[in-house]
Design a protein around this motif. Structure first.
Motif, PDB file in Angstrom:
ATOM      1  N   ASN A 241       0.862  -1.230   0.026  1.00  0.00           N
ATOM      2  CA  ASN A 241      -0.154   0.138  -0.006  1.00  0.00           C
ATOM      3  C   ASN A 241       1.004   1.352  -0.074  1.00  0.00           C
ATOM      4  N   ARG A 242       2.259   1.124   0.177  1.00  0.00           N
ATOM      5  CA  ARG A 242       3.130   2.357   0.368  1.00  0.00           C
ATOM      6  C   ARG A 242       3.657   2.520  -1.231  1.00  0.00           C
ATOM      7  N   SER A 243       3.319   1.702  -1.969  1.00  0.00           N
ATOM      8  CA  SER A 243       3.930   2.058  -3.360  1.00  0.00           C
ATOM      9  C   SER A 243       3.141   1.621  -4.325  1.00  0.00           C
ATOM     10  N   CYS A 244       2.812   0.200  -4.849  1.00  0.00           N
ATOM     11  CA  CYS A 244       2.197  -0.285  -5.862  1.00  0.00           C
ATOM     12  C   CYS A 244       1.944  -1.774  -5.651  1.00  0.00           C
ATOM     13  N   ALA A 245       1.138  -2.222  -6.697  1.00  0.00           N
ATOM     14  CA  ALA A 245       1.005  -3.616  -6.821  1.00  0.00           C
ATOM     15  C   ALA A 245       1.393  -4.130  -8.128  1.00  0.00           C
ATOM     16  N   ILE A 246       2.142  -5.371  -8.513  1.00  0.00           N
ATOM     17  CA  ILE A 246       2.602  -5.907  -9.734  1.00  0.00           C
ATOM     18  C   ILE A 246       2.553  -7.028  -9.933  1.00  0.00           C
ATOM     19  N   SER A 247       1.938  -7.542 -11.151  1.00  0.00           N
ATOM     20  CA  SER A 247       2.028  -8.953 -11.486  1.00  0.00           C
ATOM     21  C   SER A 247       3.085  -9.228 -12.848  1.00  0.00           C
ATOM     22  N   ALA A 248       3.707  -9.829 -13.044  1.00  0.00           N
ATOM     23  CA  ALA A 248       4.674  -9.866 -14.194  1.00  0.00           C
ATOM     24  C   ALA A 248       4.456 -11.114 -14.987  1.00  0.00           C
ATOM     25  N   THR A 249       5.017 -11.165 -16.112  1.00  0.00           N
ATOM     26  CA  THR A 249       4.950 -12.436 -16.898  1.00  0.00           C
ATOM     27  C   THR A 249       6.214 -12.073 -18.042  1.00  0.00           C
ATOM     28  N   GLY A 250       6.814 -13.384 -18.221  1.00  0.00           N
ATOM     29  CA  GLY A 250       8.018 -13.313 -19.186  1.00  0.00           C
ATOM     30  C   GLY A 250       9.065 -14.247 -18.703  1.00  0.00           C
ATOM     31  N   ALA A 251      10.152 -13.857 -18.960  1.00  0.00           N
ATOM     32  CA  ALA A 251      11.468 -14.974 -18.782  1.00  0.00           C
ATOM     33  C   ALA A 251      11.730 -15.070 -17.280  1.00  0.00           C
ATOM     34  N   GLY A 252      11.133 -15.934 -16.502  1.00  0.00           N
ATOM     35  CA  GLY A 252      11.263 -15.715 -15.149  1.00  0.00           C
ATOM     36  C   GLY A 252      12.637 -15.764 -14.379  1.00  0.00           C
ATOM     37  N   GLU A 253      13.648 -16.443 -14.974  1.00  0.00           N
ATOM     38  CA  GLU A 253      14.894 -16.429 -14.620  1.00  0.00           C
ATOM     39  C   GLU A 253      15.495 -14.809 -14.523  1.00  0.00           C
ATOM     40  N   PHE A 254      15.208 -14.245 -15.442  1.00  0.00           N
ATOM     41  CA  PHE A 254      15.658 -12.914 -15.443  1.00  0.00           C
ATOM     42  C   PHE A 254      14.899 -12.183 -14.496  1.00  0.00           C
ATOM     43  N   PHE A 255      13.460 -12.222 -14.218  1.00  0.00           N
ATOM     44  CA  PHE A 255      12.868 -11.633 -13.450  1.00  0.00           C
ATOM     45  C   PHE A 255      13.109 -11.750 -11.980  1.00  0.00           C
ATOM     46  N   ILE A 256      13.550 -12.995 -11.700  1.00  0.00           N
ATOM     47  CA  ILE A 256      14.048 -13.389 -10.446  1.00  0.00           C
ATOM     48  C   ILE A 256      15.324 -12.572 -10.209  1.00  0.00           C
TER      49      ILE A 256
END
Length: 365
Positions: A241-256
């Protein structure tokens, strides 16, 4: 310290953003953003029938989540409602329609996070829960843990009374064809066609709380118990609640590796805090009294929509520079909402209490 406490009070006391030029506190509103995956999604590759089916499913998901929010429901309930629609649709890589592992089975990952208290729940490599997003929420609400995996996640699901299905429920002929094609090409560790069908949703309710959820079958041909970013809090899913909500999709290894979801939220929070502190100092020097209306204006004007978008784009750019690709959806407690992706297309949609609603597929929409 006084300024830090004051800024914290602003976050706790406000439910929705107001226009920076408004003299009144705006009525609380709601927002919803969804995605159904990003990747090499181009008009030349997508049939008119698939295009129409995807858009219809995105619209149904928006309708399900919007119905919850418009009736005063919680952000988490809206996220869940939207994702269930996408999990049940075989056009997406989540639930029914999930991709195959190299061994020919389906393993499901999912996560949810509540921005109010930063509670989270996630599951990885589940194989029998009809709607994995429901299992992730059960982990958050009915267990002391954040992440359960494999056989343990399946056992917990059954104990919680969630709908159980045979693993064959998730399979579709098209996903089987994709696995066979990958094996025939012998191209490497997993699918390199870059079609990430992960689904997700972020929501802001009328109380000003945000929530996020993500659900996926992973990558076609994944091996050795591979787990991507979707169920990892801070990588593919995050809400605060202090910033944002995020949901991702893509090359998971790089998002990690980048910690994309948390990184975006952290940058937004730090910039908003610094900007608000400056505005508080300016107000004090001008002799202004920070009553409720002034606090609302202050918080609403701390960051512009362009600044929020720039932060999201910068993190996606850093992930891309490492060799990854994909995208995210975002939504702040103040009403900023949007997408950021570096692929040709992304299945996506958004709706809000001002009556606007839209879905899109290609990058030029």
């Amino acid at each position: 310290m006084r300024l830090i406490l004051l800024f914290g009070a602003l976050f706790m006391s406000l439910a929705a953003p107001a226009s920076a030029t408004s003299e009144k506190v705006a009525e609380p509103g709601w927002s919803l953003v969804i995605h159904g995956g990003a990747g090499v999604i181009e008009r030349s590759r997508i049939s008119p029938e698939t295009d129409a089916a995807v858009r219809a499913a995105l619209a149904r998901a928006l309708e399900a989540g919007s119905s919850v929010l418009s009736n005063g429901g919680d952000a988490m309930d809206a996220v869940q409602a939207a994702i269930i629609v996408l999990e049940d649709d075989p056009n997406f890589n989540a639930g029914h329609g999930a991709v195959f592992t190299y061994e020919g089975t389906n393993e499901l990952d999912a996560a949810v996070m509540d921005g109010a208290e930063r509670k989270a729940g996630a599951i990885a490599r589940a194989s029998a829960t009809k709607n994995p997003i429901l299992l992730a929420r059960k982990v958050m609400e009915e267990s002391p843990h954040v992440l359960l995996s494999g056989e343990g996640a399946d056992r917990f699901s059954a104990e919680q009374g969630l709908d159980q299905v045979d693993n064959s429920y998730f399979a579709t002929p098209e996903r089987k064809r994709q696995l066979e094609e990958l094996k025939a090409k012998k191209v490497g560790w997993f699918d390199v066609d870059l079609k990430y069908g992960t689904v997700g949703a972020v929501a802001r309710d009328t109380k000003g709380n945000v929530a996020a959820g993500t659900s996926t079958g992973g990558l076609t041909g994944k091996r050795y118990g591979r787990i991507g970013d979707s169920p990892l809090i801070g990588a593919g899913t995050y809400a605060d609640n202090r910033s944002c909500a995020i949901s991702a999709t893509g090359a998971g290894e790089f998002f990690i590796r980048v910690g994309v979801a948390h990184e975006i939220c952290t940058r937004i929070r730090m910039k908003a805090e610094a900007r608000a502190e400056f505005l508080v100092q300016e107000a004090a020097r001008g002799g202004r009294t920070l009553d409720a209306a002034n606090q609302q204006d202050l918080l609403a004007s701390a960051l512009s929509a362009d600044e929020v978008q720039s932060i999201a784009d910068a993190v996606i750019g850093e992930m891309g520079a490492l060799g990854g690709s994909g995208g995210i959806i975002y939504l702040t407690p103040w009403g900023h909402q949007g997408y950021s992706f570096d692929t040709p297309g992304m299945y996506r949609g958004m709706a809000s209490s001002d009556g606007t609603s839209s879905v899109a597929v290609y990058g030029d929409e």
